[in-house]
Write a protein that holds these residues in place. Structure first.
Motif, PDB file in Angstrom:
ATOM      1  N   HIS A  73      18.010  44.865  38.492  1.00 23.18           N
ATOM      2  CA  HIS A  73      17.588  45.759  39.571  1.00 23.18           C
ATOM      3  C   HIS A  73      17.275  45.005  40.861  1.00 23.18           C
ATOM      4  O   HIS A  73      17.348  45.585  41.949  1.00 23.18           O
ATOM      5  N   ASP A  74      16.942  43.712  40.750  1.00 24.62           N
ATOM      6  CA  ASP A  74      16.662  42.941  41.973  1.00 24.62           C
ATOM      7  C   ASP A  74      17.924  42.373  42.602  1.00 24.62           C
ATOM      8  O   ASP A  74      17.867  41.642  43.581  1.00 24.62           O
ATOM      9  N   GLY A  75      19.103  42.724  42.024  1.00 24.41           N
ATOM     10  CA  GLY A  75      20.371  42.280  42.586  1.00 24.41           C
ATOM     11  C   GLY A  75      20.838  40.930  42.111  1.00 24.41           C
ATOM     12  O   GLY A  75      21.886  40.443  42.543  1.00 24.41           O
ATOM     13  N   SER A  76      20.083  40.300  41.200  1.00 29.36           N
ATOM     14  CA  SER A  76      20.520  39.028  40.626  1.00 29.36           C
ATOM     15  C   SER A  76      21.457  39.294  39.449  1.00 29.36           C
ATOM     16  O   SER A  76      21.591  40.433  38.992  1.00 29.36           O
ATOM     17  N   VAL A  77      22.092  38.239  38.923  1.00 28.85           N
ATOM     18  CA  VAL A  77      23.094  38.389  37.865  1.00 28.85           C
ATOM     19  C   VAL A  77      22.832  37.404  36.734  1.00 28.85           C
ATOM     20  O   VAL A  77      22.528  36.232  36.976  1.00 28.85           O
ATOM     21  N   ILE A  78      22.955  37.876  35.511  1.00 32.12           N
ATOM     22  CA  ILE A  78      22.843  37.042  34.315  1.00 32.12           C
ATOM     23  C   ILE A  78      24.166  37.122  33.561  1.00 32.12           C
ATOM     24  O   ILE A  78      24.706  38.213  33.367  1.00 32.12           O
ATOM     25  N   THR A  79      24.673  35.970  33.122  1.00 30.45           N
ATOM     26  CA  THR A  79      25.950  35.945  32.393  1.00 30.45           C
ATOM     27  C   THR A  79      25.799  35.225  31.058  1.00 30.45           C
ATOM     28  O   THR A  79      24.946  34.360  30.895  1.00 30.45           O
ATOM     29  N   TRP A  80      26.674  35.583  30.106  1.00 30.22           N
ATOM     30  CA  TRP A  80      26.696  34.903  28.816  1.00 30.22           C
ATOM     31  C   TRP A  80      28.050  35.145  28.163  1.00 30.22           C
ATOM     32  O   TRP A  80      28.807  36.009  28.584  1.00 30.22           O
ATOM     33  N   GLY A  81      28.339  34.337  27.131  1.00 27.94           N
ATOM     34  CA  GLY A  81      29.641  34.404  26.477  1.00 27.94           C
ATOM     35  C   GLY A  81      30.419  33.139  26.734  1.00 27.94           C
ATOM     36  O   GLY A  81      29.846  32.089  27.077  1.00 27.94           O
ATOM     37  N   ALA A  86      30.029  36.068  18.367  1.00 28.17           N
ATOM     38  CA  ALA A  86      29.150  35.286  19.244  1.00 28.17           C
ATOM     39  C   ALA A  86      29.925  34.599  20.357  1.00 28.17           C
ATOM     40  O   ALA A  86      29.449  34.506  21.495  1.00 28.17           O
ATOM     41  N   ALA A  87      31.131  34.144  20.048  1.00 26.92           N
ATOM     42  CA  ALA A  87      31.920  33.410  21.032  1.00 26.92           C
ATOM     43  C   ALA A  87      32.427  34.281  22.165  1.00 26.92           C
ATOM     44  O   ALA A  87      32.818  33.771  23.226  1.00 26.92           O
ATOM     45  N   THR A  88      32.412  35.599  21.984  1.00 25.70           N
ATOM     46  CA  THR A  88      32.885  36.504  23.032  1.00 25.70           C
ATOM     47  C   THR A  88      31.762  37.380  23.584  1.00 25.70           C
ATOM     48  O   THR A  88      32.006  38.464  24.093  1.00 25.70           O
ATOM     49  N   GLY A  89      30.517  36.886  23.478  1.00 25.71           N
ATOM     50  CA  GLY A  89      29.388  37.587  24.093  1.00 25.71           C
ATOM     51  C   GLY A  89      28.474  38.313  23.137  1.00 25.71           C
ATOM     52  O   GLY A  89      27.500  38.943  23.564  1.00 25.71           O
ATOM     53  N   GLY A  90      28.741  38.217  21.816  1.00 25.10           N
ATOM     54  CA  GLY A  90      27.907  38.915  20.849  1.00 25.10           C
ATOM     55  C   GLY A  90      26.548  38.289  20.628  1.00 25.10           C
ATOM     56  O   GLY A  90      25.677  38.910  20.011  1.00 25.10           O
ATOM     57  N   CYS A 125      16.467  46.687  28.917  1.00 23.38           N
ATOM     58  CA  CYS A 125      16.785  45.538  28.066  1.00 23.38           C
ATOM     59  C   CYS A 125      18.210  45.672  27.532  1.00 23.38           C
ATOM     60  O   CYS A 125      18.808  46.750  27.589  1.00 23.38           O
ATOM     61  N   VAL A 126      18.733  44.573  26.978  1.00 24.98           N
ATOM     62  CA  VAL A 126      20.107  44.550  26.478  1.00 24.98           C
ATOM     63  C   VAL A 126      20.130  44.060  25.036  1.00 24.98           C
ATOM     64  O   VAL A 126      19.448  43.093  24.685  1.00 24.98           O
ATOM     65  N   VAL A 127      20.924  44.725  24.209  1.00 27.86           N
ATOM     66  CA  VAL A 127      21.136  44.325  22.818  1.00 27.86           C
ATOM     67  C   VAL A 127      22.617  44.005  22.634  1.00 27.86           C
ATOM     68  O   VAL A 127      23.477  44.789  23.061  1.00 27.86           O
ATOM     69  N   THR A 128      22.917  42.864  22.003  1.00 26.89           N
ATOM     70  CA  THR A 128      24.312  42.461  21.809  1.00 26.89           C
ATOM     71  C   THR A 128      24.605  42.214  20.331  1.00 26.89           C
ATOM     72  O   THR A 128      23.725  41.869  19.564  1.00 26.89           O
ATOM     73  N   TRP A 129      25.870  42.406  19.946  1.00 27.57           N
ATOM     74  CA  TRP A 129      26.306  42.114  18.591  1.00 27.57           C
ATOM     75  C   TRP A 129      27.819  41.949  18.588  1.00 27.57           C
ATOM     76  O   TRP A 129      28.501  42.290  19.544  1.00 27.57           O
ATOM     77  N   GLY A 130      28.321  41.378  17.474  1.00 25.52           N
ATOM     78  CA  GLY A 130      29.749  41.115  17.369  1.00 25.52           C
ATOM     79  C   GLY A 130      30.014  39.631  17.404  1.00 25.52           C
ATOM     80  O   GLY A 130      29.140  38.807  17.072  1.00 25.52           O
ATOM     81  N   CYS A 150      21.212  35.244  22.904  1.00 19.65           N
ATOM     82  CA  CYS A 150      19.886  34.647  22.678  1.00 19.65           C
ATOM     83  C   CYS A 150      19.435  33.747  23.822  1.00 19.65           C
ATOM     84  O   CYS A 150      18.259  33.759  24.206  1.00 19.65           O
ATOM     85  N   GLU A 151      20.346  32.951  24.372  1.00 22.69           N
ATOM     86  CA  GLU A 151      19.957  31.983  25.404  1.00 22.69           C
ATOM     87  C   GLU A 151      19.476  32.637  26.688  1.00 22.69           C
ATOM     88  O   GLU A 151      18.722  32.030  27.452  1.00 22.69           O
ATOM     89  N   VAL A 152      19.897  33.865  26.939  1.00 21.08           N
ATOM     90  CA  VAL A 152      19.486  34.537  28.179  1.00 21.08           C
ATOM     91  C   VAL A 152      18.690  35.809  27.902  1.00 21.08           C
ATOM     92  O   VAL A 152      18.385  36.556  28.825  1.00 21.08           O
TER      93      VAL A 152
END
Length: 477
Positions: A410-418, A379-383, A372-377, A386-388
């Motif tokens: 791990h399945d080779g797909s990609v998720i982006t945000w920011g 919001a406009a630069t990826g902090g 899993c991934v946790v983000t902070w900082g 929530c949407e993904v």
């Protein structure tokens, strides 16, 4: 009269190919790739030398029954504004802003490229014969004609914002580009490592001494601490200052004082240092006991508020104005400007069993042991992910531009945000992002290398986000 050669992969798989004396090495390579069912590679002689693709079989005096090897290398990508990619056969393709190297007038010379270095305006490639080819903004290093005769036997190239410094095998240094850093000090001999700020270089010589040159306010003058710079092991840099770790674990700094060049306030604590991390204007040093000492500008230079928590630190990552430290127990401690990720209190209870941290200019993203991934900082630069967040599972790699993140699952797909303009929105290429092996980033775009060697790009076109006109060249098969 025809002859037969054996071409093998490192796996041991081998094919026998009949060839004519006037056949080119390139045509032989293409046939070998097809017969072996692999992508682009380089043909090597029995002694390990790369064979010139433009030469003929007779030119190279290949013998009947000779054993050759086909070396396969994945696509290697480099860039900040424009992008340059070394393909498996050692050729180079470029895209992005023409004035920053996105168009290459010397592509015919770029054969058997081994490594590419870039500054903000130009590229420099080391070829298999250890010569160098440059392109991009002529003033900022894209034109190396004045030093071309010296650019032989090059083993490594370092870059600052607008100049290059090449270390040759004999330890001498050749510099070119814009500014005073393009004019190296004449006493440079036996250099083993070079580090750079925006407008200066610092070289460690084999005797452990240091030579610096370039703009003095960017660390180009180390005369005030020259007598202390002995037995130097490594150098780290902010945008305007250098920090050197000596053999005894002490640290010497120079350059712009508020950019990390003045460590006098913590000098007595800078002992037994094993590693230093830097952001734009601050340094953070990890000592042998896992404690941390920081100095520089406010954005990370003052860790007093969390000093008692900074124990058993394993690694540190930085945004522009903050730091995040991973402790031995997998927890995280942050400090610096809150808007740049220096305050992680909102997610602190989730920062457990952290494996690695990646950073944009103003935000952090941490991969946990469960993927899993946790983000902070900011919001406009990826902090804010929530949407993904529901999609961020089984993540094994993170990459970042200035204002966006990309995660490989791990399945080779990609998720982006920011920020969408910086690669945070990949919807336009989502159907192509399958079997992704790795992702590289420029300042505002991403390039994903797929399992078949092809490349998919997205983000700002002016920063290499559109390589669609090169799709055929960027395929390995």
């Amino acid at each position: 009269m025809s002859l037969t050669v054996e071409v093998s992969l490192i796996s041991g798989k081998t094919v026998s190919l009949e060839t004519q004396p006037d056949d080119s090495v390139d045509s032989l390579r293409l046939r070998a790739q097809k017969a072996l069912g692999v992508g682009k590679g380089q043909l090597l002689s029995s002694t390990g030398h790369v064979l010139d693709g433009g030469s003929s079989v007779s030119d190279l005096k290949l013998q009947n029954g000779e054993a050759l090897a086909l070396r396969l290398r994945g696509v290697r990508i480099s860039g900040r504004h424009a992008v340059a990619a070394i393909l498996g056969d050692g050729s180079v393709v470029t895209w992005g802003p023409a004035e920053r190297g996105g168009e290459c007038a010397v592509s015919e010379q770029l054969k058997n490229a081994q490594h590419i270095q870039r500054n903000a305006f130009a590229f420099a490639a080391i070829l298999s014969d250890d010569s160098v080819v440059t392109w991009g903004s002529a003033r900022n290093g894209g034109d190396s004609n004045a030093v071309r005769d010296q650019l032989q036997n090059v083993q490594e190239i370092q870059a600052n914002d607008s100049a290059f410094a090449a270390i040759r095998k004999d330890g001498s240094v050749v510099t070119w580009g814009a500014g005073t850093s393009a004019r190296s000090s004449p006493q440079l001999k036996s250099v083993r490592q070079i580090q750079a700020t925006l407008m200066a270089f610092a070289a460690i010589q084999h005797d452990g001494s240091v030579a610096a040159w370039g703009a003095s306010s960017f660390g180009g003058d180390c005369s005030a601490v020259q007598d202390q710079l002995k037995n130097v092991q490594q150098i780290q840099a902010t945008q305007r200052a250098f920090a050197a770790i000596l053999e005894d674990g002490s640290v010497v700094t120079w350059g712009f004082p508020r950019g990390g060049g003045d460590s006098s306030a913590v000098q007595d604590q800078l002992k037994n240092v094993q590693q230093i991390q830097a952001n734009l204007a601050s340094f953070a040093a990890i000592r042998n006991d896992g404690s941390v000492i920081s100095w520089g500008a406010l954005g990370g230079g003052d860790s007093a508020a969390v000093q008692d928590q900074l124990k058993n630190v394993q690694q540190i990552q930085g945004t522009n104005l903050a730091f995040a430290a991973i402790l031995k127990d997998g927890s995280v401690v942050t400090w610096g400007e809150a808007d740049f990720g220096g305050d992680s209190s909102m997610v602190q209870d989730r920062l457990r069993q952290v494996q690695q941290i990646q950073a944009t200019n103003g935000a952090f993203a941490a991969i946990l042991s469960d993927g899993c991934v946790v983000t902070w900082g900011d919001a406009a630069t990826g902090g804010d992910s929530c949407e993904v967040q529901h999609q961020l599972k089984d993540v094994h790699q993170l990459q970042a531009t200035f204002k966006a993140f990309a995660a490989i699952l791990h399945d080779g797909s990609v998720i982006t945000w920011g920020d969408a303009g910086y690669g945070g929105d990949s919807i336009g290429v989502r159907s192509q992002l399958n079997n992704v092996q790795q992702i590289q980033a420029t300042n505002a775009a991403f390039a994903a290398i797929l399992n078949d060697g092809s490349v998919v790009t997205w983000g700002d076109d002016k920063f290499g986000g559109d390589s669609s006109t090169l799709d055929d060249q960027l395929r390995s098969m």
